[in-house]
Structure formats: structure tokens, C-alpha cells
Motif scaffolding. Structure first.
Motif, PDB file in Angstrom:
ATOM      1  N   ALA A  37      -8.071 -15.008  -7.815  1.00 51.20           N
ATOM      2  CA  ALA A  37      -9.523 -15.180  -7.706  1.00 51.20           C
ATOM      3  C   ALA A  37     -10.283 -14.118  -8.487  1.00 51.20           C
ATOM      4  O   ALA A  37     -11.392 -14.368  -8.963  1.00 51.20           O
ATOM      5  CB  ALA A  37      -9.940 -15.141  -6.238  1.00 51.20           C
ATOM      6  N   ARG A  77     -14.846 -10.082  -2.037  1.00 53.24           N
ATOM      7  CA  ARG A  77     -16.094 -10.807  -2.288  1.00 53.24           C
ATOM      8  C   ARG A  77     -17.193  -9.853  -2.760  1.00 53.24           C
ATOM      9  O   ARG A  77     -17.987 -10.183  -3.648  1.00 53.24           O
ATOM     10  CB  ARG A  77     -16.541 -11.542  -1.018  1.00 53.24           C
ATOM     11  CG  ARG A  77     -15.617 -12.694  -0.625  1.00 53.24           C
ATOM     12  CD  ARG A  77     -16.187 -13.505   0.532  1.00 53.24           C
ATOM     13  NE  ARG A  77     -17.357 -14.268   0.075  1.00 53.24           N
ATOM     14  CZ  ARG A  77     -18.601 -14.062   0.504  1.00 53.24           C
ATOM     15  NH1 ARG A  77     -18.861 -13.090   1.382  1.00 53.24           N
ATOM     16  NH2 ARG A  77     -19.600 -14.797   0.049  1.00 53.24           N
ATOM     17  N   LYS A  92     -16.822 -17.778   1.761  1.00 49.43           N
ATOM     18  CA  LYS A  92     -17.303 -16.728   2.647  1.00 49.43           C
ATOM     19  C   LYS A  92     -16.284 -16.391   3.732  1.00 49.43           C
ATOM     20  O   LYS A  92     -16.166 -15.237   4.150  1.00 49.43           O
ATOM     21  CB  LYS A  92     -18.622 -17.153   3.299  1.00 49.43           C
ATOM     22  CG  LYS A  92     -19.804 -17.203   2.343  1.00 49.43           C
ATOM     23  CD  LYS A  92     -21.077 -17.572   3.077  1.00 49.43           C
ATOM     24  CE  LYS A  92     -22.270 -17.593   2.111  1.00 49.43           C
ATOM     25  NZ  LYS A  92     -23.521 -17.949   2.820  1.00 49.43           N
ATOM     26  N   MET A 134     -12.814 -15.856 -13.197  1.00 47.74           N
ATOM     27  CA  MET A 134     -12.939 -15.393 -11.818  1.00 47.74           C
ATOM     28  C   MET A 134     -13.393 -16.561 -10.940  1.00 47.74           C
ATOM     29  O   MET A 134     -14.376 -17.233 -11.245  1.00 47.74           O
ATOM     30  CB  MET A 134     -13.943 -14.243 -11.725  1.00 47.74           C
ATOM     31  CG  MET A 134     -14.009 -13.574 -10.365  1.00 47.74           C
ATOM     32  SD  MET A 134     -15.240 -12.236 -10.281  1.00 47.74           S
ATOM     33  CE  MET A 134     -14.570 -11.039 -11.424  1.00 47.74           C
ATOM     34  N   THR A 135     -12.649 -16.830  -9.874  1.00 48.14           N
ATOM     35  CA  THR A 135     -12.978 -17.920  -8.960  1.00 48.14           C
ATOM     36  C   THR A 135     -13.715 -17.363  -7.753  1.00 48.14           C
ATOM     37  O   THR A 135     -13.221 -16.445  -7.085  1.00 48.14           O
ATOM     38  CB  THR A 135     -11.689 -18.627  -8.484  1.00 48.14           C
ATOM     39  OG1 THR A 135     -10.950 -19.054  -9.614  1.00 48.14           O
ATOM     40  CG2 THR A 135     -12.026 -19.816  -7.602  1.00 48.14           C
ATOM     41  N   GLU A 136     -14.882 -17.913  -7.463  1.00 51.10           N
ATOM     42  CA  GLU A 136     -15.664 -17.388  -6.341  1.00 51.10           C
ATOM     43  C   GLU A 136     -14.961 -17.668  -5.025  1.00 51.10           C
ATOM     44  O   GLU A 136     -14.566 -18.805  -4.730  1.00 51.10           O
ATOM     45  CB  GLU A 136     -17.060 -18.008  -6.330  1.00 51.10           C
ATOM     46  CG  GLU A 136     -17.951 -17.400  -5.250  1.00 51.10           C
ATOM     47  CD  GLU A 136     -19.363 -17.932  -5.295  1.00 51.10           C
ATOM     48  OE1 GLU A 136     -20.147 -17.618  -4.388  1.00 51.10           O
ATOM     49  OE2 GLU A 136     -19.692 -18.678  -6.250  1.00 51.10           O
ATOM     50  N   GLN A 148     -16.489  -9.171  -6.371  1.00 46.41           N
ATOM     51  CA  GLN A 148     -16.936 -10.280  -7.218  1.00 46.41           C
ATOM     52  C   GLN A 148     -18.457 -10.259  -7.417  1.00 46.41           C
ATOM     53  O   GLN A 148     -18.963 -10.452  -8.518  1.00 46.41           O
ATOM     54  CB  GLN A 148     -16.519 -11.606  -6.591  1.00 46.41           C
ATOM     55  CG  GLN A 148     -15.063 -11.965  -6.775  1.00 46.41           C
ATOM     56  CD  GLN A 148     -14.787 -13.388  -6.341  1.00 46.41           C
ATOM     57  OE1 GLN A 148     -15.489 -13.953  -5.509  1.00 46.41           O
ATOM     58  NE2 GLN A 148     -13.744 -13.993  -6.912  1.00 46.41           N
ATOM     59  N   ALA A 149     -19.180 -10.018  -6.311  1.00 45.17           N
ATOM     60  CA  ALA A 149     -20.644 -10.040  -6.368  1.00 45.17           C
ATOM     61  C   ALA A 149     -21.207  -8.935  -7.243  1.00 45.17           C
ATOM     62  O   ALA A 149     -22.348  -9.030  -7.728  1.00 45.17           O
ATOM     63  CB  ALA A 149     -21.216  -9.925  -4.957  1.00 45.17           C
TER      64      ALA A 149
END
Length: 879
Positions: free
Chosen positions: A707, A601, A6, A1-3, A604-605
Motif C-alpha cells: 500500500a 494512514r 480507515k 501508493m494504494t489508499e 500516506q496522508a
């Protein structure tokens, strides 16, 4: 997984992903056993640059192509450019002029070489711009209407049509552009309103018994008049039919003929007939028995006056432009006393009456177009049109929207011969050779023509080239290798599945592809023809450079990203209706992309990544069952919309699901309670979103796809979701639906009553209750504390189905101040509403105001009416 960063920045991902797709051959992946699916692009001019119409047309094609590819089909989007005879020759001639050179300084061959050199250096601008839009075309097999294989097809079609008696040389009127020195198509003619004049003339009867009056906007053409027409049932002239009049100035005798073209209600009811310089007059002349070869032509290729066949035009007029000839002819007519003075409303006499005239101009040269009598090559379009008409009537070709069928039939059933020759140097040279004795030999090569003529016969090839619409009419099959490939289906690629086109080229391109496809392939060229509308300016006006209201799609891509522009085009495309450009909406779809970016995002978090299965994961929680069901329903909606070519409905279904159901509700409902089951379900749903959205927004979806998880393949070659009804759980759907309904109702009441957003207040359930499995959602998202029993003191009712709850307001808001605020707001809204209603009920305003002003007044009235209802409801809550 690619961060994920923002901030969502389209520019950083678009070029990277497009290069990846193209470099890895993903626009045409190897799928030898897959079902073929084919679409061809309307080939843009090689001189062109991307305009907003191209952006719409190609976005719609790319949506269908990417969708077919995701469905596992062997999707082929044929790409290429048109050699654009007139436009390209003009570009190169302008470059030469800037260097002090002229085309005629070179041999024909040398000039054509210069055009090829220009194409190699500068002819790929629009193809680069199509890449910026994200078009997944088969660039590896890009075609050009002048490439060797395509040119062979063009020559074969010309020769075969001639052999079948469907192509011939004839003398007829054409749209002649004196600035370019060539015949042009109707599409290249633009009509402008010009302030002109209307002259009334007396033509004396040959026997001296009187005169007949005619009116004309072009008195100079009377030098080439060949008849006067009157309606056969006009009693005023019945006895004069067959007699002659003597033309002023030249003294030539011409007949009075009966023809229904003359309208007894217009002017004197008699019209001058100049068959060599007017399309209607040409037909009247033919009906009167005048052969085209005998019709008088008083203009040369530069629209200057020349001597006619009868030799009676006075020398003083020779060499004049039409404007100069008009002034000189009017002066002579006035001197001879044949002008009929026109008296205006003030009683003042004038030589002519002022008149607004619809005047044709060349869209490229900017000069007045002349109907001009000349020898050209024609296709028997009426014969070729019959099978095409039948194909549409029988349903072999489906036109979407169906409303265009009537227009199609009307034009095709009244089609005229198609002029296919142009007086240019750049293009497909007509494969016809002339002998000195007048014979014409049509062949695919000079050697074949010479063999037909015999040894010793001197042959000169026709200097003309073919109309570019002639070659582009072969696009669906000549791009596939015909005639070298004699497979009647061209490897399963013919007919194409669908053609997307602007309605403005329905007859110039679409209909002609039908004619040529059926004639040479014995089948229709495409099964569905989708006609989209125009992209107009924000005020509804047609875009044009002269008005300064055009929009640069590349500028929009720079500002908002290609995905946002594409989604705007799809969301606004409603079955052929024109689109009003609205940059704010493009910006709104950029915000939509940002919303999805931020949701990813968040995922992911919280440990949510891509799914490992195509099937939905097992779910026990109601909220997870609900989102799975919502996903399945979204897939069903998009599938149905795309099957019916409802691009707007498909885009809206995705938008509402992503923004409302997934981002605004599901992610909020699961916050703070994301277990392994929820991670799996959320990841699966997010994957389905990316696949569903990919045809519309390919760049952001490909970026997020990679991602969220390591992937074995790019999203562009992923798998379209299955709308599996077994995944629907009606109980869970109803359960979460009830929770959302209550939360929305409470939120609405809080907003109406100005309750501070951060205040947590009691919601009294009275005799009712909120089920325990949804109660936590309601308390957290509505910011309330569920309290049994009745509320005391200040409160506001909240209706939830058949139950009535109450929000406790004591100490939360100033009830008197709030009541006063609402009363004041209600009064203001009602006043504005009633004022707008008065304007809209006034016929004078509705009839005289600009349409956009009336439309705005209606929108404002609806807004103020809704405001008044909202304030009244809030007051009622306070009691």
C-alpha cells in the motif's frame, strides 16, 4: 501508493495474501546459490484439527522460517502429516459403525482402501487450518508418513536395524489397551485418580508354620502370582527367603525371594509378585530367574480371565472381566479366611481400606490399561541412545532451554527397550514373515523373504504394523528422499538447522530422531532443539476437553486476526515456560496492529511512502537522526533475541519500538514539519518496521508494504535490515532523549495535579533554559509556554535532570480542592495497601489460599503501593 481503508480488517487481507504467496511459490523461492536453511514440522495427525498447542508450535517455526527467508537464505520448512495409526483407524471404524458396518466385515486390504479414501476426502483439515495461521510451509512438496517414498525408508530402517542386531522380537510387558486391542505408548496413557481399595491377605507358608501378609489393590491377579518378595535386609523375613507359600484358591506353591523392590517401611514389607501383569513385578521376576516365556498370563486381549499355563485357575473365574474377577476372588478369599480385616478410626472392621489409586487409562478408548505379557518387536534403544547422549554432551545438539538437558540425560541413560509393534490394520505392515517351524524372515518385500526361506516354505506376514513414532523418527531425512537420495547431506538439508517441539514429546519423537538420524545418516538430525512449554488456561490449569477450558485458535483468528494471535504466542513464549491464555492480550495485539495501520494512514496522508533504499537516507535534523538510531538499535535487539531463541524479547523489542518510539514519539515530533528529508526518513523507518515485524505479523505487514509504494517484490522475499552502527548519532539521540524526558515529566505532573488536558500553561525555567532546537517540541507536546525566570504564586516543581522548573498553576486548578482530593486518594490507597500487606504477611493466608488468590493479592498490593507513592508525590508538588 494504494489508499488504505480507515478500518483495519484482518479477514479481508489474510486469505488474499496467503493465496498470493502460495500460488506464486514464494514459500520456497528459487535460490540455488543461497545458503540452505531447513526446519521440519512435527507432523500433526492426519485426523487432527488445529488446537492452541499447534498454534504456538507452528507460529514459532514460521517466525524462524520467515526470518531466514528475509535473510536471503534458501529457507525450507518441510510440511507433512502423520498417518496416526490408532486415531485414523478409530475414525474410520466409527464411520463404519454409524453405517452399521464393522472393520472385520472387510478384508484387511479393503479396509485399508477405505482409510485411504477417507484421507482423500477428509484428511486435510489441519493443513487448511495451518494456512489460516499463516504458516509459510513448502506445500508443493508436502509429505505423508505412508506415502510411497517414505514407506520405503521405513521398511529399510526396520530391516537394517534387524540385520544390525538392534531390532528383535521378544516377550515382555506392554501397555495393553483392551478396548483397542493393541499395545500403546506411554504418551497414549493418561493417569486418573480413582477411589479404590487396598486388601490385606495372608499367604500360608507351605510347611504350615505360619503365614506371610501382603497387601494389594488388585487381588484378582493373585491367581497369577509367582513369588513373594521381601527386602534382603529385612530381619523379619530373612529366614523365610527360599521357602514357599501356598496360594489361596489355587493351592499353587510359590517361592519367597529377596529383592530390593520390597520396601520394609510400606505395609508388611512383603509384596506379591505377578510378573505377567505388573511392570515392576516383571523386573523382579526376571531378577529371580523367571524367564518371560514362563511368566503366567491370566488375561486375554479383551482383559478377560483365561486359563494360565499351569491350568490351576478355577473354571468359575474364566471369562470374567477384571472387575468381575476381583469381586469373585475377594469373596473366595474371605470364605477361606485369608482376608485380614482393616479397622477404621471408629473401630469398625472392613474387608479392605479405602485408597486413592493412580490408574492408567487409554486416552482414546477410555478403558483401563493392562500391563500385558505378549510377543512384540523391540528396538534396542539403550544402544541407539549412547551416540545421542554424546551429541548433546558435546554440543553437537544444543537443547534450549538448557535446563531440559538434565531430564534428557536421566531418561536416555535409563532407557528401556522400545516396543514398535501395534496390533492394527492401518500403518506400515511389519516386514517380517513367519514360517511354520518358528523361523522369522525379515526383508523389505515378500519376494526377498521367500528367497531367504527357500522354495516350498510357507510364509505368513506378521499382521502387526509399526508404531507411528517409529516412522516419524525418520522425518528429518526420509522427507528429503532418503534412501533413494544417497547424498549424506541430502543436498545440504541434513542436518536441519533447528527443531521446535513441545517438551512433552522430547522422548517420544525428538530423542528418537536423534537415535535414528545418527544411526542412519551418521550425523545429528538437527543442530538446535528448542522446547516450548504448554499453553494453559487463564488460571494456569492444564487445558482439557473434560474441563471445558480449551481455547479454539480459529475462533481467536476470527475475532482478532491471525497476526494478533501469532504475536501473542511469540510475546508470551519465554524459553519453555508455560503460557497462560489471555484473550485480552490477544485483543491488545490486535490494537497494536490497528495502531500500525493508522500510523501508515498518517504517513500516506502526509506524502510518506515506501523507501527506495536499503540504507538509511541522509539526515540533518536531530529528530531524523534520532529515529534512524532507534531503528538500528531495534534491529540489533531483534537480531540478538532471535539468535538466542528469545521470542518474547524479540516481540517486545519490536512492540516497544513501533508503539512508543515511532508512533507515540516520532510521528508526534514531526507533525507540522514534514519536509522532504523527513518524508524519506519516515518512509525508510516504516519499511524497516514492516520487515522486522513480518515474521511475527505477516499479513498486515505484506498489505502495508504494497500500500505504501509500488514494489518489485513481495515483502515475504524482502531483505532483512542491517544493524549498521555507523547510522548511530549519539548527540542526536541524547538531544531528542532529553526532549522526551522533559515532555514526559511535564505530562506526568499535569496528570497528577488534574490540570485540564487542553489547558496551555506556563513552564518557568528559573535560572535554567531549554535548548532552542528542542523547545518547539516541548511547547507543542507538553502544552506549555516556556517562560524565563521564576514563577510567582501557585506553582508545582518539575525536575529535569539537574534543573528545577515550575508549572504555573494560579487560576488553572483549585489548589485547595486538589489538595483535598489528593489527601483523600492517598489515605484510601494507603489503607488498601496496608490491608493487603497484612493479608500477605499472614502465613495462614499465604499457605491456605488458592495460588491465584495469593498472586492477585500481591498484584493488588503492588498497584496500591504505586498509587500511594503517586498521590504522595503529587501532594509534595503542591507544597
Amino acid at each position: 501508493m494504494t489508499e488504505l481503508p480507515k478500518t483495519f480488517d484482518p479477514a479481508t487481507i489474510e486469505s488474499r495474501w496467503y493465496a498470493h504467496w502460495e500460488d506464486n511459490g514464494l514459500f520456497r523461492p528459487e535460490r540455488p546459490n543461497a545458503e540452505p536453511w531447513t526446519i521440519v514440522n512435527p507432523p500433526p495427525n492426519v485426523t487432527g484439527s488445529l488446537h492452541i498447542g499447534h498454534a504456538l508450535d507452528n507460529t514459532l517455526q514460521d517466525i524462524l522460517t520467515r526470518h531466514a527467508r528475509l535473510k536471503g537464505k534458501d529457507a525450507l520448512w518441510v510440511v507433512g502429516t502423520d498417518h496416526a495409526g490408532i486415531a485414523t483407524q478409530m475414525v474410520v471404524e466409527r464411520q463404519m459403525a454409524a453405517a452399521g458396518e464393522k472393520r472385520t466385515d472387510l478384508t484387511r486390504e479393503a479396509f485399508v482402501d477405505k482409510v485411504w479414501q477417507w484421507k482423500a476426502e477428509s484428511g486435510g483439515q489441519i493443513t487448511r487450518q495451518l494456512r489460516r495461521l499463516g504458516c509459510s510451509m513448502d506445500w508443493a512438496n508436502e509429505r505423508f508418513t505412508m506415502d510411497e517414498g517414505f514407506s520405503k525408508a521405513v521398511l529399510k530402517v526396520f530391516v537394517d536395524l534387524h540385520a544390525r542386531g538392534l531390532l528383535y522380537r521378544d516377550k515382555r510387558l506392554v501397555n495393553w489397551d483392551p478396548g483397542l486391542g493393541t499395545a500403546i505408548s506411554d504418551l497414549e496413557v493418561e493417569t486418573r485418580e480413582v477411589q479404590g481399595r487396598f486388601w490385606h491377605l495372608r499367604y500360608p507358608l507351605a510347611d504350615g508354620s505360619g503365614h506371610i501378609a501382603v497387601a494389594t489393590t488388585r487381588p484378582e491377579t493373585m491367581l497369577a502370582d509367582m513369588a513373594i518378595a521381601v527386602h534382603p535386609e529385612d530381619d523379619r523375613y530373612r529366614a523365610l527367603v527360599g521357602q514357599q507359600v501356598r496360594l489361596p484358591i489355587t493351592g499353587r506353591l510359590i517361592p519367597i525371594v529377596a529383592d530390593e523392590h520390597a520396601d520394609p517401611a510400606l505395609g508388611s514389607g512383603a509384596v506379591k509378585i505377578t510378573p505377567g501383569h505388573d511392570f515392576n513385578d516383571f523386573e523382579v521376576g526376571r531378577r529371580a530367574g523367571i524367564e518371560a516365556r514362563d511368566m503366567l498370563n491370566m488375561l486375554d486381549a479383551q482383559a478377560r480371565v483365561v486359563q494360565t499355563a499351569d491350568g490351576l485357575i478355577p473354571e468359575e473365574f474364566l471369562g470374567f472381566t477384571t472387575a468381575e474377577a476381583r469381586a469373585a476372588v475377594v469373596a473366595r478369599l474371605k470364605a477361606e479366611g485369608v482376608l485380614i480385616a482393616q479397622v477404621d478410626k471408629d473401630g469398625v472392621a472392613h474387608d479392605a481400606e479405602a485408597r486413592t489409586i493412580q490408574t492408567p487409562y487409554g486416552d482414546r478408548s477410555g478403558v483401563v490399561i493392562e500391563p500385558w505379557l505378549t510377543d512384540q518387536w523391540y528396538v534396542d534403544a539403550a544402544t541407539l541412545a549412547k551416540p545421542a547422549i554424546e551429541a548433546v554432551r558435546s554440543g553437537k545438539i544444543r537443547i534450549v532451554p538448557k535446563t531440559w538437558e538434565k531430564t534428557f540425560f536421566n531418561w536416555m541413560e535409563n532407557i528401556q527397550p522400545w516396543c514398535v509393534s501395534r496390533q492394527l490394520w492401518w500403518g506400515h505392515r511389519i516386514p517380517a514373515w513367519f514360517a511354520e517351524d518358528g523361523r522369522i524372515f525379515v526383508a523389505e518385500s515378500a519376494e526377498e523373504a521367500q528367497a531367504k526361506a527357500g522354495e516350498g516354505v510357507l510364509l505368513i506376514q506378521d499382521p502387526d504394523v509399526l508404531d507411528t513414532w517409529f516412522s516419524s523418527a525418520l522425518w528429518p531425512f526420509a522427507t528429503m528422499g532418503w534412501p533413494e537420495n544417497d547424498d549424506p547431506t541430502l543436498g545440504g538439508r541434513y542436518p536441519n538447522d533447528v527443531l521446535i517441539s513441545g517438551f512433552d514429546i522430547l522422548f517420544f519423537w525428538d530423542a528418537r530422531m536423534m537415535m535414528q538420524g545418527i544411526e542412519f545418516m551418521d550425523d545429528v538430525p538437527f543442530r538446535t532443539l528448542y522446547l516450548h512449554g504448554l499453553v494453559r488456561a487463564a488460571d494456569g490449569a492444564k487445558m482439557s476437553k473434560s474441563k471445558g477450558n480449551t481455547v479454539d485458535p480459529l475462533g481467536l483468528i476470527d475475532a482478532y486476526g491471525a497476526d494478533a494471535l501469532r504475536f501473542f504466542m511469540a510475546a508470551m513464549e519465554s524459553q519453555g515456560r508455560d503460557i497462560k491464555m489471555d484473550e485480552k492480550r490477544v485483543e491488545g495485539y490486535r490494537n497494536f496492529a490497528t495502531k500500525l495501520w493508522n500510523a501508515s494512514r498518517f504517513a500516506q496522508a502526509n506524502g510518506i511512502g515506501g523507501s527506495t533504499t536499503l540504507e538509511p537516507p541522509a539526515a540533518t535534523l536531530a529528530v531524523n537522526k534520532w529515529i534512524v538510531a532507534e531503528t538500528v538499535q531495534a534491529v540489533q535487539s531483534v537480531d540478538l533475541a532471535l539468535a538466542d531463541y528469545r521470542f518474547d524479547a524479540a516481540a517486545n523489542a519490536i512492540y516497544q519500538f513501533v508503539w512508543s518510539r515511532f508512533c507515540d514519539w516520532y510521528l508526534e515530533l514531526i507533525k507540522g514539519a514534514i519536509d522532504d528529508e523527513t518524508k524519506a526518513v519516515a518512509g525508510w523507518v516504516l519499511d524497516q518496521i514492516l520487515v522486522l515485524l513480518h515474521p511475527f505479523m505477516p499479513f498486515i505487514t505484506e498489505e502495508l508494504w504494497h500500500a505504501l509504494a509500488p514494489r518489485q517484490h513481495a515483502l515475504i522475499v524482502g531483505h532483512w535490515p542491517m544493524a549498521d552502527a555507523r547510522a548511530l548519532d549519539p548527540t542526536a539521540v541524547a538531544q531528542i532523549g532529553r526532549a522526551i524526558e522533559l515532555i514526559e515529566t511535564v505530562r506526568g505532573a499535569r496528570a497528577e495535579l488534574n490540570v485540564p488536558p487542553g489547558a496551555r500553561i506556563a513552564l518557568h525555567t528559573g535560572a535554567g533554559s531549554v535548548p532552542s532546537d528542542i523547545a518547539p517540541y516541548v511547547e507543542r507536546l507538553a502544552r506549555v509556554t516556556l517562560t524565563a525566570g521564576e514563577a510567582h504564586g501557585a506553582r508545582a516543581p518539575v525536575l529535569w535532570g539537574a534543573e528545577t522548573f515550575a508549572l504555573a498553576l494560579e487560576g488553572v486548578i483549585d489548589l485547595d480542592a486538589e489538595r483535598q482530593r489528593l489527601e483523600k486518594s492517598l489515605a484510601a490507597a494507603e489503607k488498601e495497601r496496608d490491608g493487603l500487606a497484612g493479608r500477605l504477611n499472614n502465613p495462614s493466608f499465604v499457605e491456605r489460599a488458592k495460588p491465584e488468590a495469593v498472586e492477585k493479592a500481591r498484584a493488588d498490593h503492588a498497584e496500591k503501593s504505586a498509587d500511594a507513592e503517586r498521590f504522595a508525590a503529587a501532594l509534595a508538588r503542591l507544597g
